[in-house]
Design a protein around this motif. Structure first.
Motif, PDB file in Angstrom:
ATOM      1  N   GLU A  66      -5.516   2.760 -14.291  1.00 36.64           N
ATOM      2  CA  GLU A  66      -6.318   1.544 -14.395  1.00 36.64           C
ATOM      3  C   GLU A  66      -5.423   0.323 -14.240  1.00 36.64           C
ATOM      4  OE1 GLU A  66      -9.048  -0.885 -17.616  1.00 36.64           O
ATOM      5  OE2 GLU A  66      -8.794   1.278 -17.872  1.00 36.64           O
ATOM      6  N   ALA A  96       0.846  -1.199   0.000  1.00 35.15           N
ATOM      7  CA  ALA A  96       0.000   0.000   0.000  1.00 35.15           C
ATOM      8  C   ALA A  96       0.883   1.252   0.000  1.00 35.15           C
ATOM      9  CB  ALA A  96      -0.942   0.003   1.193  1.00 35.15           C
ATOM     10  N   ARG A 126       1.274   4.216  -2.857  1.00 36.07           N
ATOM     11  CA  ARG A 126       1.228   5.666  -2.610  1.00 36.07           C
ATOM     12  C   ARG A 126       2.467   6.353  -3.177  1.00 36.07           C
ATOM     13  NH1 ARG A 126      -1.516   3.709   1.949  1.00 36.07           N
ATOM     14  NH2 ARG A 126       0.363   3.449   3.207  1.00 36.07           N
ATOM     15  N   THR A 131      -6.101   3.056  -8.705  1.00 42.32           N
ATOM     16  CA  THR A 131      -7.339   3.463  -9.377  1.00 42.32           C
ATOM     17  C   THR A 131      -7.759   4.873  -8.958  1.00 42.32           C
ATOM     18  OG1 THR A 131      -8.064   1.166  -9.509  1.00 42.32           O
ATOM     19  CG2 THR A 131      -9.756   2.846  -9.759  1.00 42.32           C
ATOM     20  N   ASP A 132      -7.663   5.174  -7.667  1.00 46.48           N
ATOM     21  CA  ASP A 132      -8.042   6.500  -7.164  1.00 46.48           C
ATOM     22  C   ASP A 132      -7.172   7.612  -7.744  1.00 46.48           C
ATOM     23  OD1 ASP A 132     -10.024   5.315  -5.677  1.00 46.48           O
ATOM     24  OD2 ASP A 132      -8.949   5.481  -3.754  1.00 46.48           O
ATOM     25  N   TYR A 158      -0.715  -7.798  -4.737  1.00 48.72           N
ATOM     26  CA  TYR A 158      -1.488  -6.719  -5.367  1.00 48.72           C
ATOM     27  C   TYR A 158      -2.863  -6.725  -4.710  1.00 48.72           C
ATOM     28  CZ  TYR A 158       2.165  -7.042  -8.926  1.00 48.72           C
ATOM     29  OH  TYR A 158       3.376  -7.070  -9.580  1.00 48.72           O
ATOM     30  N   THR A 159      -2.905  -6.292  -3.484  1.00 51.52           N
ATOM     31  CA  THR A 159      -4.126  -6.344  -2.681  1.00 51.52           C
ATOM     32  C   THR A 159      -5.186  -5.391  -3.227  1.00 51.52           C
ATOM     33  OG1 THR A 159      -3.359  -4.603  -1.210  1.00 51.52           O
ATOM     34  CG2 THR A 159      -2.788  -6.875  -0.604  1.00 51.52           C
ATOM     35  N   LYS A 160      -6.392  -5.533  -2.694  1.00 48.81           N
ATOM     36  CA  LYS A 160      -7.481  -4.634  -3.064  1.00 48.81           C
ATOM     37  C   LYS A 160      -7.092  -3.194  -2.747  1.00 48.81           C
ATOM     38  CE  LYS A 160     -12.403  -3.895  -2.385  1.00 48.81           C
ATOM     39  NZ  LYS A 160     -13.626  -4.344  -1.723  1.00 48.81           N
ATOM     40  N   GLU A 161      -6.460  -2.974  -1.586  1.00 48.03           N
ATOM     41  CA  GLU A 161      -6.032  -1.616  -1.205  1.00 48.03           C
ATOM     42  C   GLU A 161      -4.993  -1.076  -2.187  1.00 48.03           C
ATOM     43  OE1 GLU A 161      -4.267   0.851   2.623  1.00 48.03           O
ATOM     44  OE2 GLU A 161      -4.125  -1.325   2.621  1.00 48.03           O
ATOM     45  N   ARG A 210      -4.557  -1.912  -5.370  1.00 51.13           N
ATOM     46  CA  ARG A 210      -5.234  -1.606  -6.639  1.00 51.13           C
ATOM     47  C   ARG A 210      -6.109  -0.364  -6.510  1.00 51.13           C
ATOM     48  NH1 ARG A 210      -6.286  -7.033  -6.044  1.00 51.13           N
ATOM     49  NH2 ARG A 210      -8.525  -6.654  -6.024  1.00 51.13           N
ATOM     50  N   GLN A 211      -6.755  -0.181  -5.358  1.00 46.92           N
ATOM     51  CA  GLN A 211      -7.628   0.979  -5.143  1.00 46.92           C
ATOM     52  C   GLN A 211      -6.824   2.277  -5.129  1.00 46.92           C
ATOM     53  OE1 GLN A 211     -11.124   0.666  -4.997  1.00 46.92           O
ATOM     54  NE2 GLN A 211     -10.862   2.833  -5.452  1.00 46.92           N
ATOM     55  N   ILE A 212      -5.657   2.263  -4.519  1.00 46.56           N
ATOM     56  CA  ILE A 212      -4.802   3.461  -4.488  1.00 46.56           C
ATOM     57  C   ILE A 212      -4.427   3.866  -5.908  1.00 46.56           C
ATOM     58  CG2 ILE A 212      -2.523   4.334  -3.806  1.00 46.56           C
ATOM     59  CD1 ILE A 212      -2.848   2.563  -1.238  1.00 46.56           C
TER      60      ILE A 212
END
Length: 137
Positions: A103, A61, A65, A98-99, A89-92, A94-96
């Motif tokens: 993509e 994560a 960042r 994506t945010d 490649y955790t959900k967190e 990938r979300q960082i």
């Protein structure tokens, strides 16, 4: 649009990533380090995003960042990030990405050729460097 056409037409905004390991002799004995790298496809430029013995979701994560930092992040001006289905490649993670407007494209399980540029780099670095040297802390 097939995958070859997609990659060719988006190469200037695409990065690929993968891990490889390096065994290092230390005072504690043989230690395995995980190296996480990101390749800018347009330039074929590889940057090491993280090297460490312990890699987990929290570490990844923070790496995400760092990679998406608006001033000097590796993924600055990137729209696509290609990786495999490694559990790191955790959900967190990938979300960082994506945010921040990147993509995440994960390859199919068991299809390393879909991330051929990264796999080719790993093969070359192992063949030409890592398998030829003994690293000391």
């Amino acid at each position: 649009m097939n995958s070859k056409t997609f990659v060719r037409s988006h190469m200037d905004v695409m990065s690929v990533a993968d891990f490889f390991t390096v065994e290092v002799w230390t005072l504690r004995g043989l230690v395995r380090y995980h190296v996480f790298f990101v390749m800018n496809l347009a330039k074929r430029q590889v940057e090491v995003a993280h090297i460490g013995c312990q890699v987990n979701g929290a570490v990844m994560a923070q790496v995400a960042r760092n990679m998406t930092d608006s001033c000097d992040g590796i993924l600055k001006r990137r729209r696509f990030f290609v990786c495999d289905h490694d559990p790191l490649y955790t959900k967190e993670f990938r979300q960082i990405l994506t945010d921040s407007g990147v993509e995440v494209i994960q390859t199919r399980v068991g299809c390393p050729q879909q991330n051929g540029y990264a796999e080719s780099f790993v093969s070359a670095i192992k063949r030409e460097c890592i398998d030829q040297m003994i690293f000391f802390s």
